[in-house]
Design a protein around this motif. Sequence first.
Motif, PDB file in Angstrom:
ATOM      1  N   VAL A   1      87.139  40.985  90.060  1.00 41.46           N
ATOM      2  CA  VAL A   1      85.501  40.327  90.447  1.00 41.46           C
ATOM      3  C   VAL A   1      86.594  39.314  90.824  1.00 41.46           C
ATOM      4  O   VAL A   1      86.815  38.102  91.978  1.00 41.46           O
ATOM      5  CB  VAL A   1      85.015  39.793  89.088  1.00 41.46           C
TER       6      VAL A   1
ATOM      7  N   ILE B   1      78.260  41.770 100.946  1.00 50.58           N
ATOM      8  CA  ILE B   1      77.575  42.087  99.575  1.00 50.58           C
ATOM      9  C   ILE B   1      76.144  42.272  99.852  1.00 50.58           C
ATOM     10  O   ILE B   1      75.524  43.386  99.409  1.00 50.58           O
ATOM     11  CB  ILE B   1      77.897  40.922  98.586  1.00 50.58           C
TER      12      ILE B   1
ATOM     13  N   PHE C   1      68.429  26.132 107.264  1.00 52.34           N
ATOM     14  CA  PHE C   1      69.081  26.641 106.518  1.00 52.34           C
ATOM     15  C   PHE C   1      67.736  27.815 105.320  1.00 52.34           C
ATOM     16  O   PHE C   1      68.402  28.389 104.768  1.00 52.34           O
ATOM     17  CB  PHE C   1      69.543  25.658 105.560  1.00 52.34           C
TER      18      PHE C   1
ATOM     19  N   ASP D   1      69.565  31.042 104.818  1.00 48.32           N
ATOM     20  CA  ASP D   1      70.266  31.374 103.672  1.00 48.32           C
ATOM     21  C   ASP D   1      70.221  31.370 102.743  1.00 48.32           C
ATOM     22  O   ASP D   1      70.197  32.470 102.050  1.00 48.32           O
ATOM     23  CB  ASP D   1      71.704  29.895 103.798  1.00 48.32           C
ATOM     24  N   VAL D   2      68.358  31.120 102.700  1.00 46.43           N
ATOM     25  CA  VAL D   2      68.191  30.914 101.705  1.00 46.43           C
ATOM     26  C   VAL D   2      66.841  32.702 101.191  1.00 46.43           C
ATOM     27  O   VAL D   2      67.296  33.527 100.417  1.00 46.43           O
ATOM     28  CB  VAL D   2      66.678  29.786 101.650  1.00 46.43           C
TER      29      VAL D   2
ATOM     30  N   GLY E   1      70.053  35.002 100.567  1.00 45.92           N
ATOM     31  CA  GLY E   1      70.026  34.977  98.817  1.00 45.92           C
ATOM     32  C   GLY E   1      68.922  35.363  98.358  1.00 45.92           C
ATOM     33  O   GLY E   1      69.220  36.560  97.550  1.00 45.92           O
ATOM     34  N   THR E   2      67.672  35.195  98.591  1.00 48.35           N
ATOM     35  CA  THR E   2      66.471  35.639  97.675  1.00 48.35           C
ATOM     36  C   THR E   2      66.330  37.578  98.074  1.00 48.35           C
ATOM     37  O   THR E   2      66.431  38.191  97.297  1.00 48.35           O
ATOM     38  CB  THR E   2      65.633  35.310  98.128  1.00 48.35           C
TER      39      THR E   2
ATOM     40  N   LEU F   1      69.155  39.565  98.462  1.00 44.91           N
ATOM     41  CA  LEU F   1      69.810  40.234  97.347  1.00 44.91           C
ATOM     42  C   LEU F   1      69.853  40.105  95.964  1.00 44.91           C
ATOM     43  O   LEU F   1      69.537  41.377  95.272  1.00 44.91           O
ATOM     44  CB  LEU F   1      71.719  38.894  97.447  1.00 44.91           C
ATOM     45  N   LEU F   2      68.990  38.628  95.784  1.00 43.57           N
ATOM     46  CA  LEU F   2      68.540  38.720  94.152  1.00 43.57           C
ATOM     47  C   LEU F   2      66.939  40.005  93.906  1.00 43.57           C
ATOM     48  O   LEU F   2      66.668  40.587  93.022  1.00 43.57           O
ATOM     49  CB  LEU F   2      68.345  37.897  93.949  1.00 43.57           C
TER      50      LEU F   2
ATOM     51  N   LEU G   1      68.723  43.331  93.984  1.00 42.36           N
ATOM     52  CA  LEU G   1      69.008  43.541  92.638  1.00 42.36           C
ATOM     53  C   LEU G   1      67.678  44.104  90.925  1.00 42.36           C
ATOM     54  O   LEU G   1      67.723  45.125  90.682  1.00 42.36           O
ATOM     55  CB  LEU G   1      69.573  42.617  92.443  1.00 42.36           C
TER      56      LEU G   1
ATOM     57  N   LEU H   1      78.971  33.704  87.972  1.00 42.63           N
ATOM     58  CA  LEU H   1      79.325  33.268  89.918  1.00 42.63           C
ATOM     59  C   LEU H   1      78.800  32.966  90.490  1.00 42.63           C
ATOM     60  O   LEU H   1      78.642  31.869  91.815  1.00 42.63           O
ATOM     61  CB  LEU H   1      79.899  34.725  90.101  1.00 42.63           C
TER      62      LEU H   1
ATOM     63  N   LEU I   1      68.139  37.303  85.522  1.00 41.41           N
ATOM     64  CA  LEU I   1      68.761  37.664  85.868  1.00 41.41           C
ATOM     65  C   LEU I   1      69.553  39.031  85.414  1.00 41.41           C
ATOM     66  O   LEU I   1      69.630  40.393  85.558  1.00 41.41           O
ATOM     67  CB  LEU I   1      69.267  37.511  87.299  1.00 41.41           C
TER      68      LEU I   1
ATOM     69  N   LEU J   1      71.185  42.507  85.196  1.00 40.63           N
ATOM     70  CA  LEU J   1      71.588  43.125  86.221  1.00 40.63           C
ATOM     71  C   LEU J   1      72.651  43.211  86.300  1.00 40.63           C
ATOM     72  O   LEU J   1      73.571  42.223  85.697  1.00 40.63           O
ATOM     73  CB  LEU J   1      70.782  42.419  87.512  1.00 40.63           C
ATOM     74  N   SER J   2      73.986  43.672  87.694  1.00 38.12           N
ATOM     75  CA  SER J   2      75.300  43.553  87.446  1.00 38.12           C
ATOM     76  C   SER J   2      75.337  42.260  87.740  1.00 38.12           C
ATOM     77  O   SER J   2      75.393  40.894  88.431  1.00 38.12           O
ATOM     78  CB  SER J   2      75.455  43.888  88.643  1.00 38.12           C
TER      79      SER J   2
ATOM     80  N   HIS K   1      77.953  40.364  88.603  1.00 40.79           N
ATOM     81  CA  HIS K   1      78.656  39.314  89.440  1.00 40.79           C
ATOM     82  C   HIS K   1      78.069  39.489  90.534  1.00 40.79           C
ATOM     83  O   HIS K   1      78.593  38.331  91.721  1.00 40.79           O
ATOM     84  CB  HIS K   1      80.163  39.773  90.085  1.00 40.79           C
ATOM     85  N   VAL K   2      77.200  40.630  91.338  1.00 39.47           N
ATOM     86  CA  VAL K   2      76.272  40.396  91.838  1.00 39.47           C
ATOM     87  C   VAL K   2      74.887  40.034  91.941  1.00 39.47           C
ATOM     88  O   VAL K   2      75.317  38.710  92.731  1.00 39.47           O
ATOM     89  CB  VAL K   2      76.204  42.164  92.605  1.00 39.47           C
ATOM     90  N   ALA K   3      74.659  39.456  91.316  1.00 38.73           N
ATOM     91  CA  ALA K   3      73.779  38.325  90.672  1.00 38.73           C
ATOM     92  C   ALA K   3      74.218  36.802  90.908  1.00 38.73           C
ATOM     93  O   ALA K   3      73.370  35.818  92.016  1.00 38.73           O
ATOM     94  CB  ALA K   3      73.421  38.847  89.016  1.00 38.73           C
TER      95      ALA K   3
ATOM     96  N   ILE L   1      76.642  35.712  92.532  1.00 32.82           N
ATOM     97  CA  ILE L   1      76.872  35.906  94.294  1.00 32.82           C
ATOM     98  C   ILE L   1      75.466  35.781  94.327  1.00 32.82           C
ATOM     99  O   ILE L   1      75.270  34.619  95.557  1.00 32.82           O
ATOM    100  CB  ILE L   1      77.509  36.627  95.173  1.00 32.82           C
ATOM    101  N   GLY L   2      74.666  36.319  94.754  1.00 36.01           N
ATOM    102  CA  GLY L   2      73.413  36.066  95.168  1.00 36.01           C
ATOM    103  C   GLY L   2      72.979  34.858  94.153  1.00 36.01           C
ATOM    104  O   GLY L   2      72.125  33.557  95.344  1.00 36.01           O
ATOM    105  N   LEU L   3      72.769  33.935  93.317  1.00 38.18           N
ATOM    106  CA  LEU L   3      72.189  33.003  92.586  1.00 38.18           C
ATOM    107  C   LEU L   3      73.439  32.411  93.988  1.00 38.18           C
ATOM    108  O   LEU L   3      72.688  30.703  94.507  1.00 38.18           O
ATOM    109  CB  LEU L   3      72.538  33.038  91.628  1.00 38.18           C
TER     110      LEU L   3
ATOM    111  N   LEU M   1      74.185  32.246  96.860  1.00 34.33           N
ATOM    112  CA  LEU M   1      73.804  32.807  98.505  1.00 34.33           C
ATOM    113  C   LEU M   1      72.533  31.860  98.093  1.00 34.33           C
ATOM    114  O   LEU M   1      72.410  30.754  99.376  1.00 34.33           O
ATOM    115  CB  LEU M   1      73.994  34.064  98.707  1.00 34.33           C
ATOM    116  N   PHE M   2      71.658  31.912  96.949  1.00 31.68           N
ATOM    117  CA  PHE M   2      70.109  31.524  97.435  1.00 31.68           C
ATOM    118  C   PHE M   2      70.471  29.451  97.320  1.00 31.68           C
ATOM    119  O   PHE M   2      69.807  29.117  97.405  1.00 31.68           O
ATOM    120  CB  PHE M   2      69.503  32.203  96.061  1.00 31.68           C
TER     121      PHE M   2
ATOM    122  N   GLY N   1      71.659  27.800  99.959  1.00 33.79           N
ATOM    123  CA  GLY N   1      70.588  27.957 100.666  1.00 33.79           C
ATOM    124  C   GLY N   1      70.174  26.805 101.147  1.00 33.79           C
ATOM    125  O   GLY N   1      69.390  26.116 101.725  1.00 33.79           O
TER     126      GLY N   1
END
Lengths: 351, 314
Positions: free
Chosen positions: A144, A281, A320, A323-324, A327-328, A330-331, A334, B42, B86, B92-93, B95-97, B99-101, B103-104, B107
């Motif tokens: 990672v 990702i 933007f 972008d939000v 990210g949202t 992906l979360l 998950l 991350l 999270l 939750l995983s 590293h993926v969470a 990266i998601g955070l 990005l979120f 933005g």
Amino acid sequence: MLKLEPRTAPRAWLNLVLPLIAIIVTLVLCSGLIAISGASIVEAYSVMLSGALGSKLNVTETLVRATPMIFTGLAVTVAFRAKFWNIGAEGQLMAGAVAAAVVGAYPMPGPLAMLLMALAGAAAGALVALVPGLLRVKLKVDDVVSSLLLNSVVFYAVMAAIEGPWKDPFSGYPISPPIEDSAALPRLIEGTRLHLGVLAAFVAAGLVWLLLSRTTLGFRIRVVGENAEAARYGGIAVGRVIVITALISGALAGLAGVGEVGGVHFQVMSDLSPGYGYSGIVIAMLARLNPLGVVPAAIFLAIVMTGAEAMSRATGVPVFLADVIQGTALLAMLVALLFTGYRLRRVKGVA
Amino acid sequence: MSAVLDQVLQLGFLAAILRIATPLLFATLGEMFSERAGVLNLGIEGIMLISAMTGFSGAYFSGSLWIGVAVAIATGALFGLVHAILTVALGLSQHVAGIGLTLFTSGLAYFLFRLLFGQQSVPPSIKGFTTLPIPGLAELPYVGPLLFNQFALVYAAFLAVPISAFLLYATPWGLALRMTGENPRAADSAGISVIGKRFQAVVLGGALMGVAGAFLSMAQFNAFTFGVISGRGWVAIALVVFGRWDPWRCTAAALLFAAIDALQLRLQAAGLGHIPYEVFLILPFLLTIVAMALVSRNAVAPAALLKPFRKEER
């Protein structure tokens, strides 16, 4: 009260439903941001949709935008299937772009140039991904962190090159010399930017699906990801499979860079990728690590990105928002994935 | 005459190192607390960015820099809490969470900034922190201007180091935190709330990342721009590994890289452009990868890093 408990049999229909739920939840959550911008939620989303799909030109632009993300989505999918945590698609994409731009600057027949650009780009991406792969297998270094840090290494190396020895002498900006006209990927429809790479991305998704589901190597990649101990016990050389996975993953990300240089920008600049590697990702997770799911997931993000520009022009909601949403999504995905391994059960009394 | 000039330059150079190290120190200590409890964050790059934005905006609209810092700390803690929910509560995983955070929050930071200030040709700026000379000490020869004529947040960063070391190594709280990161089962058996400790560590870590962001937008650049963080969060991830999860070693690592950065700026300013400045920017990342390759066999990382904890699973 409600309790999460392990689900015994995974449900196939969840593969389709969960991403849709995640996307709907994302759009609902993000509509709050549209509201505080003072725009109408319905109008903003509909302008976004029509801006991305409203005309033939818009559709082709969205597909062009989806192309690098299909490649990075596939790169992440292959890697994550083997539980090789490649966070480095961004750097691998840049490496592929550089290799393509170097090769494409030499005069040679078009088809040969395109073939060599693709090979060089894939090789460059694979080489960058090989570093975290080998470090993990040989020295037990956390993939990672090493793959993430390599993104910055590649980025600054490219910056040093295009601000220094590799700078286009005929430009005032830090960009690389352009590739030969003959090396540019042919347009599929005249008057649009739809290039050969778009088709290649769709083919790549099919090939990666074949690789993962129909070949011995694909089987090994999946087994290593699902249970490395069992794989080792079953005689699979786990280390070698991880290294091969890293190479394939890096090559796919490198091809994303080839497509951007060969079909869109024709040279390398610092903002060649607005984070397509990280989008990979998001896409891989939305696709539930299924290569065929990567295509619609990438198109979804492409719609959001191209559509956000039209939305911003028409309604004043900052661009933007795209972008939000990314990210949202992906979360949200998950969190939604929790329901594959677990399910909510109503439990009587207080635990 | 030139000898005097030389010394002033030297002094300015050393003072610059401390200034450049400050945001790295806050961010690195924040990430260290989180990882010592077993949670990789991350989200750091994005948390620093959004805290830089909210801190700047808080100062801009309230007229008070310290209110801005408080807003940044609250923002960092809030998104630390999101990461904890999270990864710790939901398992939750990481590293993926993370990266998601990132990005979120990135933005969201750009989105809200554009909403608050619109699109302006000249980005809004504030009158940022000025240096705070410590009476009596600032007049000392040599060390005075170097150590005792800095921004308040620089003092805070270097005070945070011994405090962090004390918390981590000399208090029951720190022991419990470290147990949580090394062996959560044992910690649980000893009656420690693993979930609770991890929440505390990640939220505290987020707050520290928030200060790092605030320093950049309110003391270093006095404006919020798109490149205000430019990878410093990733540098902090690297520094934690390079500093082997120890506050003192992390500080040494931050100072080393701040020195490299200060040297780079100085060479650039002096027009000694024989070496591209990017070489210096690459160094922290490259050195960390080399260091990871050299030390990984010693398994110095917290043993339970990246592993979610569920009480009922045995």
